[in-house]
Design a protein around this motif. Structure first.
Motif, PDB file in Angstrom:
ATOM      1  N   UNK A 745       0.819  -1.220   0.000  1.00 29.25           N
ATOM      2  CA  UNK A 745       0.000   0.000   0.000  1.00 29.25           C
ATOM      3  C   UNK A 745       0.853   1.272   0.000  1.00 29.25           C
ATOM      4  N   UNK A 746       0.295   2.331  -0.538  1.00 31.75           N
ATOM      5  CA  UNK A 746       0.881   3.675  -0.495  1.00 31.75           C
ATOM      6  C   UNK A 746       2.262   3.738  -1.140  1.00 31.75           C
ATOM      7  N   UNK A 747       2.463   2.924  -2.171  1.00 31.52           N
ATOM      8  CA  UNK A 747       3.745   2.938  -2.872  1.00 31.52           C
ATOM      9  C   UNK A 747       3.496   2.936  -4.373  1.00 31.52           C
ATOM     10  N   UNK A 748       4.549   3.197  -5.138  1.00 28.85           N
ATOM     11  CA  UNK A 748       4.452   3.076  -6.585  1.00 28.85           C
ATOM     12  C   UNK A 748       4.301   1.603  -6.969  1.00 28.85           C
ATOM     13  N   UNK A 749       3.888   1.369  -8.202  1.00 31.96           N
ATOM     14  CA  UNK A 749       3.749   0.004  -8.689  1.00 31.96           C
ATOM     15  C   UNK A 749       5.074  -0.736  -8.553  1.00 31.96           C
ATOM     16  N   UNK A 750       4.996  -1.988  -8.181  1.00 34.68           N
ATOM     17  CA  UNK A 750       6.190  -2.819  -8.044  1.00 34.68           C
ATOM     18  C   UNK A 750       6.456  -3.257  -6.624  1.00 34.68           C
ATOM     19  N   UNK A 751       5.823  -2.597  -5.648  1.00 40.99           N
ATOM     20  CA  UNK A 751       6.002  -2.997  -4.261  1.00 40.99           C
ATOM     21  C   UNK A 751       5.014  -4.082  -3.868  1.00 40.99           C
ATOM     22  N   UNK A 752       5.500  -5.121  -3.174  1.00 39.74           N
ATOM     23  CA  UNK A 752       4.653  -6.232  -2.719  1.00 39.74           C
ATOM     24  C   UNK A 752       5.034  -6.615  -1.304  1.00 39.74           C
TER      25      UNK A 752
END
Length: 772
Positions: A745-752
């Motif tokens: 959450x609350x991050x750019x695409x690519x964070x998991x």
């Protein structure tokens, strides 16, 4: 054995059993014990029930070293237990609950304890007094109601006995300072009155490390009691009263997240938030067991209730009344879900109360031709009150400008009232000596009313309108009250035939319809309203049940096809989970289970489920995995109807259901050997296998690879099992796996992030049991 080949090896095992047992034909005196179940609300032999049902005794669960209800997933194929909101609760054949942090969510898989449907919480978090656990797969709505459209986990605890005073004490200690102490007492009060008392205390330390706060998270401390009173003044009348209470405290957030993948650092904000992971000693990936959350977290809950079951024999009929009342009182829940050591997201829920009342009145008849149960059912569930508030803050530009946005717009309150009424019938009619017709029908009316609003939070009061100022709450207005309501009348049913080919072989085929009523929900963080229509499923099942080799081998199997319409599911929008409706979904496959008494002291059991699931129509937000591939990939794959320049939508038709493995299997061995006239050695082991599963449709990064776990239990006891000393291991080879993998959450695409689970840690311990 290569774990990817395990399922195929197990599938090939049963034919081998038939070949290899030729040498054992002379042992005709050996027979498996009959398994009695209540899958049709009547006590019947498992082999006589024309349903896809499996069962295990509480004693077997304990001997295998398992101590929590969710551990039964390692005993049955086709059963999973999810801990994250988009994969919450039990899943059967890959299908489970909608979940989500919402004000009202219903389950596709019902949990039933001592004939009472449990809508929330877990009254059997300790397994010390279980008699039996049954898993019924496929729609079971005619008997168990709207929460059973995909199946039932049916739990029976041990009844008090009039025989003599006695009991059992169990103590175990394992890794992470896991301590489990429970005691079960049977107290005859007269020839017609008996009481039972069960007490337990379980605790363990945290299983993953918060390196920012320098503490371990995930530790739990739970304790509780269950009291029972059985009165049988005559052969025709019995009254059974059960009361239970439990309390649980959790160290850390319920969201047990560790970072799996980081977003690109091309955005300076992302680099500032996550650039210190190497310094903190965090290596992101599937095996990451370290959290960087800076916000100290905890949660607690109390779960209690009572039920009264009255059974009255009226000649050829049995009249049963079951009244139940339950309460779940969730205490303060403090948590952050941004994954960073920078203060970005913080949330506090100041309690949430839920109450549930149910009444079931049923009449059963068992004659030469007809066997049936018919009755009435009513339930009411109340969630939340004016004192149950939550407040959530986000610092979207932190750490460069930590102005604060009140996501909840102050103190948010949500209240939901749900009620359901039904009339039902389920039974069989003998058409000949060998052929019976199966039929069932349930009509029900459901009504849901919900409201949500907020008030200004004095601790997070808004600043005057204007540009964002570091450290100040951005101007907001409290949410006015928003309401929602829905009601509908629906039906469940089943029809089919049962054919008894011989005393040892039975075939059955059924078509069943499951129904899950419509609902109105408000999300837990922003109060976003979701309205979803009724969900239906049509199930076709054909199977057989057999006892072979002079009742030394039980071999059951079935094939199934399920077609869902308007499936209620949960989707993560980058901020929170929202309940929504998937257009369509199918599941098809086959399963078998076998138990073989190979020798007087050796039992081998195996089960395998193949479930091929796929959406037939489900439009949702474009997965991060595709967004990261660039505009061309997005244009090619995320241009479903409704897409705009700002919103790319993905058509998930053809993709498997979230959290649904195609293959799952269990293989177990139980062996005992007399060492002398006084001592007995016993050994049991089981292997659980689960193939690859997706946790977000179309997203290769949100997956769990295939894995297998091994459990082991070695015991020494006296001949009467008055005492037993054992060593046990769960997940013996320390196989790492996740309960879920979702976008950060609350991050750019690519964070998991990984949703970690205690079961992914090896646990080795010892136990002692004494019966008197």
């Amino acid at each position: 054995m290569n774990k990817n080949n395990l399922a195929l090896a197990m599938a090939a095992m049963v034919p081998a059993v038939f070949v290899n047992t030729a040498v054992a034909q002379e042992r005709s005196q050996l027979m498996l014990e009959e398994v009695v179940v209540t899958a049709t609300r009547r006590e019947e032999s498992l082999q006589d029930v024309p349903l896809a049902v499996s069962a295990i005794s509480g004693e077997t669960i304990t001997k295998n070293g398992f101590q929590n209800l969710e551990d039964i997933q390692f005993q049955f194929s086709g059963v999973q237990f999810g801990e994250s909101p988009n994969d919450a609760g039990f899943r059967l054949r890959g299908v489970g609950t909608a979940g989500g942090f919402s004000s009202s969510s219903e389950s596709n898989v019902a949990t039933v304890v001592d004939n009472v449907v449990i809508p929330f919480g877990n009254p059997v978090s300790s397994l010390g007094d279980l008699q039996r656990v049954e898993v019924l797969k496929g729609p079971q709505g005619t008997q168990f109601g709207k929460n059973a459209s995909s199946g039932v986990v049916n739990i029976t605890t041990a009844k008090p006995s009039f025989d003599e005073f006695g009991g059992k004490v169990f103590v175990s200690y394992a890794d992470l300072n896991e301590t489990n102490v429970n005691a079960n007492f049977n107290i005859p009060l007269s020839e017609t009155l008996a009481a039972g008392v069960y007490l337990y205390h379980q605790e363990h330390d945290g299983f993953y490390e918060n390196v920012t706060l320098n503490k371990d998270w995930g530790g739990q401390d739970s304790k509780g009691a269950r009291a029972k009173l059985l009165w049988e003044p005559s052969d025709d009348l019995s009254v059974y009263v059960i009361g239970d209470y439990s309390k649980r405290n959790v160290e850390g957030p319920l969201q047990t997240w560790t970072v799996n993948r980081l977003p690109s650092f091309s955005n300076p904000i992302m680099a500032a938030r996550f650039g210190n992971f190497e310094t903190l000693g965090i290596t992101v990936g599937d095996d990451n067991n370290k959290s960087a959350e800076e916000f100290d977290s905890y949660s607690s809950e109390e779960n209690y209730g009572a039920s009264v079951e009255v059974n009255w024999a009226l000649g050829d009929y049995d009249l049963t009344s079951i009244s139940a009342y339950r309460v779940l009182d969730q205490g303060d829940h403090i948590f952050a879900i941004d994954g960073s050591s920078t203060e970005i997201f913080t949330s506090t829920n100041y309690g949430l109360d839920q109450a549930y009342f149910s009444e079931e009145l049923r009449l059963s008849y068992s004659g030469d031709k007809w066997q049936y149960t018919t009755g009435l059912y009513y339930s009411r569930r109340d969630t939340g009150d004016a004192d149950d508030v939550s407040t959530t803050q986000l610092r979207p530009a932190a750490p460069f400008n930590p102005f604060i946005v009140s996501i909840s717009r102050g103190l948010s309150t949500t209240q939901t009232d749900s009620s359901s009424a039904a009339v039902f019938f389920d039974g069989t009619l003998a058409l000949s000596d060998n052929l019976r017709m199966i039929s069932g029908l349930r009509f029900q009316y459901d009504e849901v009313e919900a409201k949500s609003y907020s008030n200004v939070d004095p601790n997070w009061a808004p600043s005057p309108p204007g540009p964002p100022v570091a450290g100040q709450v951005l101007y907001y207005e409290a949410r006015p009250m928003e309401t929602g309501s829905t009601d509908d009348t629906g039906w469940s049913g089943r029809f089919g035939f049962e054919y008894t080919a011989s005393d040892d072989v039975m075939y059955y085929a059924t078509v069943a319809r499951g129904y899950l009523g419509p609902t109105v929900t408000f999300s837990g963080l922003t109060g976003t309203r979701s309205e979803v229509g009724a969900q239906t499923v049509v199930d076709f099942t054909a199977g057989f049940k057999s006892q072979l080799l002079d009742n030394r081998l039980t071999f059951n199997g079935n094939i199934f096809f399920d077609k869902y319409e308007d499936m209620q599911t949960s989707a993560f929008n980058g901020l929170e989970f929202l309940t929504e409706s998937a257009g369509g979904f199918e599941a098809k496959g086959f399963e078998f289970d076998a138990t073989w008494l190979a020798a007087k002291n050796l039992i081998i059991n195996a089960s395998y489920t193949y479930s091929d699931t796929e959406f037939t129509d489900y439009v949702t937000s474009c997965p991060d995995y595709i967004l990261l591939q660039g505009d061309a990939a997005v244009a090619a794959q995320c241009s479903a109807p409704g897409s705009t320049a700002d919103t790319a939508l993905y058509q998930a038709a053809g993709d498997p259901l979230n959290g649904a493995p195609k293959h799952s299997a269990v293989l177990g061995f139980t062996y005992n050997q007399d060492l002398s006239d006084d001592l007995v050695f016993d050994f049991s082991t089981n292997v659980y296998y689960r193939s690859k599963a997706y946790y977000d449709v179309g997203d290769e990064y949100a997956t769990q690879d295939a894995y297998s776990t091994v459990g082991l239990n070695i015991g020494l006891s006296d001949m009467e099992e008055t005492w037993r000393l054992a060593l046990f291991a769960r997940n013996l080879f320390d196989e790492q796996f996740q309960s879920a993998v979702i976008t950060l959450p609350f991050s750019d695409a690519g964070g998991y992030v990984n949703w970690t689970t205690r079961e992914a840690q090896r646990t080795v311990g010892a136990s002692f049991q004494y019966s008197f």
